[in-house]
Scaffold this motif. Structure first.
Motif: not given
Length: 278
Positions: A92-95, A119-125
């Motif tokens: 969605d755009g850059d997200d 975990a680190a999903e917050v750094t990707v999604y």
């Protein structure tokens, strides 16, 4: 609703979209051959999951697909009369979002963006922000992705929105920090099954839980796809291997039977459930 055959798939999917689509086409054909009306494929079945949950490599992320991507159109064409839920990485755009879409031959029936990111999903999604049920030819459905099912409020919100069936799409690995010698002894393996059965029993709904198999990076996926009845009883399962867990049931009748005496949704006391944390 009439009797419906419901299937939860366990299979491995990677970065090669053409390979993934070929595997999905085969799974849909196998499900169709036994009369399945609802098929739930795993999270990240289109493009694979992250290879590392602690330190995701920005150069090796799953392919991000737009909501109207031709790959989604291919899923619609493959589904035909079957209702099919599948997970993918949504652009969605850059997200990016860890997302799921539910389709049949008529088009898109419903969508979900994963709300709870571990975990680190917050750094990707980016996280989604809502849970909503939607109508389909096999009944009213809601979708959860992976970690969403850890939180009782997720499935409860869908049940309150009329969901008779909750599809939980996962790429759920064995424990990364405390590995057991056997998957059957693994903490995450026990929790995966526990959440499936608890979410079904506490809401008196049908839970259709799919999961990936095999390995990605340093992770081993559990499989353990299953169909759970509204009493929390496992009706069909794949264990750790790839395959289809297929159950045949009258969803409305099963739910009505489970709620005949004790109707959990009607007997709630929400005024007593305030979150009193500062």
């Amino acid at each position: 609703m009439p009797v419906t055959r419901i299937a939860a798939a366990a299979a491995h999917f990677g970065r090669d979209l053409e390979f993934d689509l070929a595997r999905i086409r085969k799974i849909i054909a196998d499900a169709g051959a036994v009369g399945v009306g609802l098929l739930v494929l795993p999270d990240a079945a289109l493009g694979g999951y992250l290879a590392d949950l602690r330190h995701p490599d920005p150069a090796a992320l799953p392919p991000a697909l737009k909501r109207d991507d031709p790959v989604i159109e291919q899923m619609i064409a493959m589904a035909g009369s079957m209702v099919v839920c599948v997970g993918y990485c949504e652009a969605d755009g850059d997200d990016r979002y860890n997302a799921a879409v539910c389709v049949n031959g008529d088009g898109v029936l419903g969508r979900h963006r994963k709300v709870h990111l571990p975990a680190a999903e917050v750094t990707v999604y980016r996280p989604g922000d809502t849970f909503a049920a939607f109508d389909t030819p096999v009944g009213r459905i809601g979708m959860l992705i992976d970690y969403d099912k850890t939180f009782p409020e997720s499935a409860r919100t869908l049940a309150l929105d009329g969901a008779q069936i909750v599809a939980t799409l996962s790429a759920w690995p064995a424990s990364i920090t405390n590995q057991a010698p056997k998957l059957s002894q693994d903490r995450q393996s026990r929790l995966f099954d526990l959440y499936d059965c608890a979410r079904a029993a506490e809401n008196q709904i049908v839970v259709v839980s799919s999961n990936q198999t095999g390995a990605m990076g340093g992770m081993r996926f559990l499989g353990q796809s299953k169909v759970v009845g509204p009493a929390g009883n496992v009706l069909a399962r794949t264990w750790a291997k790839a395959g289809l867990a297929v159950a045949e049931l009258d969803v409305a009748a099963e739910i009505a039977a489970a709620r005949r005496v004790l109707h959990h949704l009607d007997e709630r006391r929400p005024e007593s459930y305030l979150d009193r944390r500062p």
